[in-house]
Motif scaffolding. Sequence first.
Motif, mmCIF file in Angstrom:
data_model
loop_
_atom_site.group_PDB
_atom_site.id
_atom_site.type_symbol
_atom_site.label_atom_id
_atom_site.label_comp_id
_atom_site.label_asym_id
_atom_site.label_seq_id
_atom_site.Cartn_x
_atom_site.Cartn_y
_atom_site.Cartn_z
ATOM 1 N N GLU A 263 40.779 12.983 -9.561
ATOM 2 C CA GLU A 263 41.223 11.807 -10.223
ATOM 3 C C GLU A 263 42.717 11.619 -10.419
ATOM 4 O O GLU A 263 43.530 10.817 -10.199
ATOM 5 C CB GLU A 263 40.532 11.252 -11.469
ATOM 6 C CG GLU A 263 38.847 10.902 -11.174
ATOM 7 C CD GLU A 263 37.920 12.339 -11.424
ATOM 8 O OE1 GLU A 263 38.705 13.345 -11.770
ATOM 9 O OE2 GLU A 263 36.884 12.239 -10.961
ATOM 10 N N GLN A 264 43.295 12.870 -10.704
ATOM 11 C CA GLN A 264 44.871 12.956 -11.104
ATOM 12 C C GLN A 264 45.460 12.694 -9.530
ATOM 13 O O GLN A 264 46.258 12.098 -9.523
ATOM 14 C CB GLN A 264 45.199 14.080 -11.552
ATOM 15 C CG GLN A 264 44.525 14.055 -13.269
ATOM 16 C CD GLN A 264 45.059 15.612 -13.890
ATOM 17 O OE1 GLN A 264 45.202 16.572 -13.185
ATOM 18 N NE2 GLN A 264 45.019 15.447 -15.114
ATOM 19 N N GLY A 265 44.931 13.464 -8.583
ATOM 20 C CA GLY A 265 45.533 13.590 -7.348
ATOM 21 C C GLY A 265 45.515 12.138 -6.667
ATOM 22 O O GLY A 265 46.481 11.528 -6.215
ATOM 23 N N ALA A 266 44.523 11.522 -6.982
ATOM 24 C CA ALA A 266 44.042 10.233 -6.427
ATOM 25 C C ALA A 266 45.011 9.087 -6.962
ATOM 26 O O ALA A 266 45.516 7.973 -6.426
ATOM 27 C CB ALA A 266 42.610 9.553 -6.589
ATOM 28 N N THR A 267 45.086 9.358 -8.337
ATOM 29 C CA THR A 267 46.174 8.322 -9.266
ATOM 30 C C THR A 267 47.287 8.369 -8.741
ATOM 31 O O THR A 267 48.365 7.506 -8.675
ATOM 32 C CB THR A 267 45.784 8.679 -10.638
ATOM 33 O OG1 THR A 267 44.356 8.483 -11.117
ATOM 34 C CG2 THR A 267 46.557 7.546 -11.522
ATOM 35 N N ILE A 268 48.144 9.648 -8.768
ATOM 36 C CA ILE A 268 49.459 9.977 -8.207
ATOM 37 C C ILE A 268 49.545 9.621 -6.913
ATOM 38 O O ILE A 268 50.602 8.741 -6.505
ATOM 39 C CB ILE A 268 49.654 11.490 -8.522
ATOM 40 C CG1 ILE A 268 49.672 11.957 -9.826
ATOM 41 C CG2 ILE A 268 50.825 11.710 -7.760
ATOM 42 C CD1 ILE A 268 49.635 13.553 -9.884
ATOM 43 N N SER B 294 44.247 13.836 0.446
ATOM 44 C CA SER B 294 43.918 15.216 0.132
ATOM 45 C C SER B 294 43.210 15.127 -1.128
ATOM 46 O O SER B 294 42.675 16.351 -1.496
ATOM 47 C CB SER B 294 45.103 16.013 0.052
ATOM 48 O OG SER B 294 45.946 15.636 -0.843
ATOM 49 N N ALA B 295 43.338 14.294 -1.883
ATOM 50 C CA ALA B 295 42.714 14.457 -3.218
ATOM 51 C C ALA B 295 40.989 14.550 -3.086
ATOM 52 O O ALA B 295 40.433 15.000 -3.989
ATOM 53 C CB ALA B 295 43.113 13.608 -4.072
ATOM 54 N N PHE B 296 40.563 13.850 -1.966
ATOM 55 C CA PHE B 296 39.168 13.925 -1.765
ATOM 56 C C PHE B 296 38.604 14.824 -0.866
ATOM 57 O O PHE B 296 37.601 14.965 -0.486
ATOM 58 C CB PHE B 296 38.766 12.592 -1.264
ATOM 59 C CG PHE B 296 39.149 11.428 -2.244
ATOM 60 C CD1 PHE B 296 38.144 11.121 -3.296
ATOM 61 C CD2 PHE B 296 40.048 10.731 -2.071
ATOM 62 C CE1 PHE B 296 38.408 10.059 -4.239
ATOM 63 C CE2 PHE B 296 40.326 9.509 -3.144
ATOM 64 C CZ PHE B 296 39.613 9.352 -4.155
#
Length: 59
Positions: A2-7, A56-58
Amino acid sequence: MEQGATIGLALFSAGMVYGLYLLSEWVASGFIELPFVMLDMVAFTAIVLGLQTLFSAFS
């Protein structure tokens, strides 16, 4: 994840907002030559990095 997607989403959104601002400045000037090429590169680099981070977060 979730942090990667948010960023990634924040970076993409910031690039889009900045790109739309630059586009509106260009339209307001009467579609003359684009004097701010370096600023365009900053906006589109933020868009691409945001999308790369988001996808890339997923994985």
